[in-house]
Motif scaffolding. Structure first.
Motif, PDB file in Angstrom:
ATOM      1  N   UNK A  45       1.471 -20.309  -5.241  1.00  0.00           N
ATOM      2  CA  UNK A  45       2.094 -19.968  -4.236  1.00  0.00           C
ATOM      3  C   UNK A  45       1.412 -18.520  -3.895  1.00  0.00           C
ATOM      4  N   UNK A  46       1.447 -17.640  -4.756  1.00  0.00           N
ATOM      5  CA  UNK A  46       1.018 -16.304  -4.677  1.00  0.00           C
ATOM      6  C   UNK A  46      -0.400 -16.293  -4.259  1.00  0.00           C
ATOM      7  N   UNK A  47      -1.409 -17.074  -4.765  1.00  0.00           N
ATOM      8  CA  UNK A  47      -2.698 -17.203  -4.363  1.00  0.00           C
ATOM      9  C   UNK A  47      -3.079 -17.757  -2.946  1.00  0.00           C
ATOM     10  N   UNK A  48      -2.134 -18.962  -2.632  1.00  0.00           N
ATOM     11  CA  UNK A  48      -2.248 -19.682  -1.360  1.00  0.00           C
ATOM     12  C   UNK A  48      -1.816 -18.692  -0.433  1.00  0.00           C
ATOM     13  N   UNK A  49      -0.828 -17.848  -0.628  1.00  0.00           N
ATOM     14  CA  UNK A  49      -0.148 -16.536   0.234  1.00  0.00           C
ATOM     15  C   UNK A  49      -1.495 -15.638   0.654  1.00  0.00           C
TER      16      UNK A  49
ATOM     17  N   UNK B 147       4.605 -12.098  -9.862  1.00  0.00           N
ATOM     18  CA  UNK B 147       3.749 -13.028  -9.861  1.00  0.00           C
ATOM     19  C   UNK B 147       2.700 -12.710  -8.788  1.00  0.00           C
ATOM     20  N   UNK B 148       3.018 -12.084  -7.817  1.00  0.00           N
ATOM     21  CA  UNK B 148       1.616 -11.812  -6.601  1.00  0.00           C
ATOM     22  C   UNK B 148       0.795 -10.854  -7.406  1.00  0.00           C
ATOM     23  N   UNK B 149       1.347  -9.867  -8.388  1.00  0.00           N
ATOM     24  CA  UNK B 149       0.419  -8.929  -9.106  1.00  0.00           C
ATOM     25  C   UNK B 149      -0.253  -9.785 -10.280  1.00  0.00           C
ATOM     26  N   UNK B 150       0.194 -10.701 -10.813  1.00  0.00           N
ATOM     27  CA  UNK B 150      -0.369 -11.513 -12.015  1.00  0.00           C
ATOM     28  C   UNK B 150      -1.535 -12.282 -11.316  1.00  0.00           C
TER      29      UNK B 150
ATOM     30  N   UNK C  80       5.144  -1.044  -4.881  1.00  0.00           N
ATOM     31  CA  UNK C  80       4.461  -2.182  -5.193  1.00  0.00           C
ATOM     32  C   UNK C  80       4.149  -3.267  -3.837  1.00  0.00           C
ATOM     33  N   UNK C  81       5.310  -3.243  -2.984  1.00  0.00           N
ATOM     34  CA  UNK C  81       5.061  -4.157  -1.806  1.00  0.00           C
ATOM     35  C   UNK C  81       3.923  -3.570  -0.743  1.00  0.00           C
ATOM     36  N   UNK C  82       3.789  -2.399  -0.797  1.00  0.00           N
ATOM     37  CA  UNK C  82       2.726  -2.000   0.161  1.00  0.00           C
ATOM     38  C   UNK C  82       1.283  -1.987  -0.475  1.00  0.00           C
ATOM     39  N   UNK C  83       1.107  -1.886  -1.922  1.00  0.00           N
ATOM     40  CA  UNK C  83      -0.137  -2.302  -2.774  1.00  0.00           C
ATOM     41  C   UNK C  83      -0.796  -3.733  -2.255  1.00  0.00           C
ATOM     42  N   UNK C  84       0.600  -4.627  -2.437  1.00  0.00           N
ATOM     43  CA  UNK C  84       0.123  -6.093  -2.424  1.00  0.00           C
ATOM     44  C   UNK C  84      -0.129  -6.311  -0.624  1.00  0.00           C
ATOM     45  N   UNK C  85       0.528  -5.662  -0.018  1.00  0.00           N
ATOM     46  CA  UNK C  85       0.485  -6.271   1.203  1.00  0.00           C
ATOM     47  C   UNK C  85      -1.054  -5.629   1.850  1.00  0.00           C
TER      48      UNK C  85
END
Length: 296
Positions: A55-59, A277-280, A17-22
Motif C-alpha cells: 500500500x505504501x508503494x502504491x500510494x 511502513x512508508x519509510x521502509x 517525518x510526514x513532511x519528508x515523506x510528502x
C-alpha cells in the motif's frame, strides 16, 4: 525543542517525518521486483508487512500486485478484496491452471494496487499439489505468463506466505527473486531463522538460482525495552547489509486496520505505524534489487 515535554517532541518528530515523506519521489525499478515475504515463525507481522509495504508503494505511484498464498486469506481481507469460497482465487491458478488475469482483483485502497486473493480452498492445496507435474513451479509459471502479457507492467509483486515450509511456500520462493524476512524484536526472534536461511539456500541451489535474501525488516519494536534494542542490534550484527534502517513499532493502529478491510496506510496515514511502513517502503525502493551475484 530540547526542553519541550515528551509529547510535544513526539508530535514535532512525527510532523517532520510526514513532511519528508510528502516531498519524497521514489525511484521505480527497471523491471518488476518480485519479493516473497516469509518467516516460518508465526506472529512476526508477515502479512501486515506485505500489505502495508504494498500500500505504501502504491500510494507513492508504483504499480503493485499482492499474491495471497496464505490459506487464512488475511492479506486479501486487509486489501479489501472479496475472497469467499465461491470466488476464483490463487488456488485455481496453482491447482487448476486458471490464468492469473482471471483472478486478479483491484484493491479499493489505491488506484495501482491489485491482489490475487486466497480462499479457504487453499488449505487443501498442499495435498493436491503433491501429485501435480512441476508442483514447485506452478506459481512461477502462472505469474511469469501473466507479467509477460501486461502492457503496463507492475513495479512490485509481493507474495505473502503461510508460516510453514510446505509446497505453497516453496512455490513462492521459486516464483520470487528476493526474500524479505520480517523479524520481531522479541525474545527468540532469531530462533528458526538459521533453518529458514538453509531452506532458502537449498531452493536457490536446486530450484531458483536467482533467489536471494535482500531485505530484513525489524517489526513490533518497543524502544522502551532493553530487550527490543538488544534484539535489533543482534540482527543488525548478523545481517548488516540486509536489515533496513527503519524499525516498525508496536502499534494499535497497525493492528486495528485489517478489521476495517484496510492497510494502516489508508486507515490512519498519520500514525507512527503508517509513517514507519512508508519509510521502509522508501528504503526498499531506493536500495533497488540486489545485483546478480550479490548474495547474503
Amino acid at each position: 525543542m530540547d526542553g519541550a515535554p515528551p509529547l510535544a517532541r513526539e508530535i514535532a518528530e512525527l510532523t517532520r517525518r510526514r513532511q519528508v515523506i510528502a516531498s519524497d519521489r521514489l525511484p521505480k525499478p527497471e523491471k518488476t521486483r518480485i519479493l516473497t515475504i516469509s518467516n516460518q515463525k508465526g506472529g512476526v507481522g508477515k502479512t501486515t508487512t506485505a500489505v502495508n509495504l504494498a500500500a505504501a508503494l502504491a500510494r507513492q505511484g508504483a504499480r503493485v500486485l499482492v499474491i495471497d498464498l496464505d490459506p487464512q486469506g488475511n492479506a486479501s481481507t486487509a486489501l479489501g478484496v472479496e475472497h469467499h469460497a465461491e470466488m476464483p482465487s490463487v488456488y485455481d491458478v496453482i491447482v487448476s491452471d486458471v490464468p492469473m488475469e482471471d483472478v486478479v482483483q483491484k484493491s479499493p485502497e489505491f488506484g495501482a494496487l491489485y491482489c490475487v486473493p486466497a480462499t479457504i480452498h487453499l488449505a487443501g492445496a498442499e495435498i493436491e499439489l503433491v501429485s501435480l507435474v512441476a508442483r514447485e513451479q506452478r506459481l512461477h509459471r502462472a505469474l511469469d505468463l501473466y507479467l509477460k502479457g501486461l502492457d503496463d507492467p507492475f513495479d512490485y509483486v509481493f507474495i505473502d506466505c503461510p508460516p510453514s515450509l510446505g509446497l505453497l511456500t516453496i512455490n513462492a520462493f521459486v516464483a520470487a527473486r528476493e526474500v524479505l524476512i520480517p523479524i520481531q524484536c522479541e525474545y527468540y526472534a532469531l530462533e528458526g531463522l538459521s533453518q529458514l536461511l538453509k531452506n532458502i539456500q537449498l531452493i536457490e541451489k536446486h530450484l531458483n538460482p536467482e533467489l536471494t535474501v535482500s531485505t530484513i525488516l525489524l517489526t513490533m519494536y518497543d524502544g522502551r525495552t532493553n530487550l527490543a534494542n538488544q534484539v535489533a542490534q543482534d540482527v543488525r550484527d548478523h545481517f548488516p547489509k540486509q536489515v533496513l534502517e527503519t524499525l516498525i513499532p508496536r502499534s494499535v493502529r497497525v493492528s486495528e486496520a485489517p478489521s476495517y478491510g484496510q492497510s494502516v496506510i489508508s486507515y490512519d496515514l498519520n500514525s507512527a505505524g503508517s509513517l514507519s511502513y512508508l519509510e521502509a517502503a522508501a528504503e526498499i525502493a531506493r536500495r533497488g534489487a540486489p545485483k546478480t551475484g550479490e548474495q547474503q
